[in-house]
Design an enzyme around this catalytic site. Structure first.
Site, PDB file in Angstrom:
ATOM      1  N   GLU A  57      16.353  60.583 -51.602  1.00 29.39           N
ATOM      2  CA  GLU A  57      17.671  61.324 -51.653  1.00 29.39           C
ATOM      3  C   GLU A  57      17.583  62.380 -50.739  1.00 29.39           C
ATOM      4  O   GLU A  57      17.998  63.665 -50.888  1.00 29.39           O
ATOM      5  CB  GLU A  57      18.202  61.667 -53.203  1.00 29.39           C
TER       6      GLU A  57
ATOM      7  N   GLU B 156      17.643  53.876 -58.300  1.00 34.92           N
ATOM      8  CA  GLU B 156      17.989  54.831 -59.360  1.00 34.92           C
ATOM      9  C   GLU B 156      19.397  54.416 -60.060  1.00 34.92           C
ATOM     10  O   GLU B 156      20.439  54.389 -59.210  1.00 34.92           O
ATOM     11  CB  GLU B 156      17.822  56.265 -59.307  1.00 34.92           C
TER      12      GLU B 156
END
Length: 468
Positions: free
Chosen positions: A168, A365
């Site tokens: 991220e 995720e």
């Protein structure tokens, strides 16, 4: 009408975790930015809980990996901590204790026939590099990250076949420079945030080049893709959603897959005199070192409309182009405040298929954090987290639909395997297949862990209903 949702026999089933959220700070030669933030501002962390012990994966890794295998996981992703592996941050010299620890983790995964994905950066920049050089604003830090990556590849590249450069990366400029959620908690430093975006992409490309040079391994990047849905069909809102998508998604997705940055983003930055510092040599590195596979973290969508309320600050920010749109009737996880919208996982899959070369990718995720899960403990001491199972099944059904239509997805990793420390939220919301008792460090499989085992054995599940 119920239906069987099926996945390939070699599909990755597993979970994502990270060094700073799992290991604890035992024997680390350096502090990272999160360690330092906790040390200096404990009051900002839920119940004052920091990363010092976390899930104590440092001492429990053998038990934890065996337990993950027992619930059907054939793969898992964690991260190597820069602040643990590297003793000398300037030269990239490794720390002997850290080398032994990570080698032991690799060996344990092999022993349990678990595919290990090793990520190099999960929000855990060594604090010294922020204090000395300004962190990711500095190209010297980019070069030091490359030295760290080189050390990791030389040590473990012949044993680990899947690597990722960042987790991220957009969160670093967004939460650290624009919104003030993560350390250094800057707000509205738009120009600096843009430089951070560029430098992170450059760092990723340099690591990819080194991996391909040193290892016989595949390397990717893990991006939190948050589809930007316009509030209306108006031309203005449609254009606004494209701008938001360019800054928050495509700023990493385009260079990762195509080796270039979104042109509309470049044009806007030039117009506002916030274009990052770049040169032709660096742009060539980015162009020539793209990912082998993509990891996608998805939790919730972004709903936007054209800004009508003027911002009350003078700095340039992508926010000046949009406002968040609070869609009436949306489903929300009340503990996190995030919208639950499974269809976005289908939309992401189709976007990758149609616009990004149908690159091999996996869900790296996806999960649901719930506060106070002890309310759901049954007489046998097991948490009955049916809400989590429903969440996964809804998302997986739409993922399977995209795969049937040709999307090149090869795995699904939940967040997370074992309840873990989550930055300043600490253990407020729990996400794991396996529950953690913070006081005793006892691990207990939740109902969702039993569900996962069944899904992996049967290569799918019977959907309760159609979520489309």
């Amino acid at each position: 009408m119920s239906q069987k949702v099926t996945f390939p026999e070699d599909f990755w089933w597993g979970a994502a975790m990270s060094g700073p959220q799992m290991e604890g700070t035992f024997e680390k030669p350096h502090e990272n930015v999160m360690d330092y933030w906790y040390k200096t501002s404990k009051e900002e962390f839920f119940n004052g809980v920091g990363p010092t012990v976390a899930t104590d994966f440092f001492h429990h890794y053998k038990e934890d990996i065996k337990m993950m295998k027992s619930i059907g996981m054939n793969s898992f992703r964690t991260s190597i901590q820069w602040s643990r592996l590297i003793k000398d941050l300037e030269t990239g010299e490794p720390d002997e204790n850290a080398v032994k620890f990570y080698q032991d983790v690799i060996d344990e995964c092999k022993k349990n026939d678990i595919i290990l994905v090793l990520n190099l950066h999960h929000f855990d920049l060594p604090i010294e590099l922020f204090q000395k050089y300004g962190g990711w604003e500095s190209k010297h830090v980019v070069d030091l990250y490359a030295k760290f990556a080189k050390t990791a590849f030389e040590l473990f590249g012949d044993q680990v076949h899947y690597w990722t450069t960042f987790n991220e990366p957009m969160v670093i400029p967004e939460a650290g420079y624009l919104c003030g959620f993560h350390y250094p908690k800057y707000v509205n430093k738009g120009k600096e945030a843009m430089q951070v975006i560029y430098n992170l992409n450059l760092a990723s490309a340099k690591a990819i080049a080194l991996c391909h040079e040193i290892c016989d391994a595949k390397i990717g990047n893990i991006l939190n893709l948050t589809p930007a849905y316009p509030a209306t069909d108006s031309k203005e809102d449609q254009e606004t959603s494209k701008i938001v998508d360019a800054f928050y998604n495509r700023s990493f997705l385009e260079p990762a897959v195509h080796g270039v940055f979104p042109q509309e983003m470049i044009d806007i930055m030039k117009e506002n005199d916030v274009l990052w510092d770049q040169n032709e040599e660096e742009l060539e590195i980015i162009k020539n070192n793209t990912i082998d596979f993509l990891g996608v973290n998805y939790y919730h969508p972004k709903r936007v409309k054209t800004r009508t309320t003027p911002l009350d600050y003078d700095y340039w920010s992508p926010e000046q182009y949009y406002e968040e749109y609070d869609m009436p009737g949306k489903r929300v996880n009340p503990y996190r405040g995030w919208e639950i919208y499974p269809k976005a996982i289908y939309d992401i899959a189709k976007n990758v298929q149609e616009n990004y070369n149908n690159i091999p990718w996996f869900i790296s995720e996806n999960g649901m954090g719930v506060e106070g899960e002890e309310r759901y403990i049954n007489e046998e001491g097991k948490i009955e987290d049916d809400y989590r199972i429903d969440f996964y099944e809804e998302h997986l059904q739409l993922l399977a639909k995209a795969m049937e239509e040709g999307s090149n997805c090869f795995g699904y990793h939940a967040w997370t395997g074992i309840d873990c420390w989550s930055w300043n939220n600490a253990y407020k919301n729990r996400y794991g297949f396996i529950a953690l008792d913070l006081e005793t460090q006892k691990r207990t499989v939740k109902k969702s862990g039993e569900w996962l085992k069944k899904v992996t054995e049967e290569h799918g599940y019977i959907a309760k209903d159609s979520y489309q």
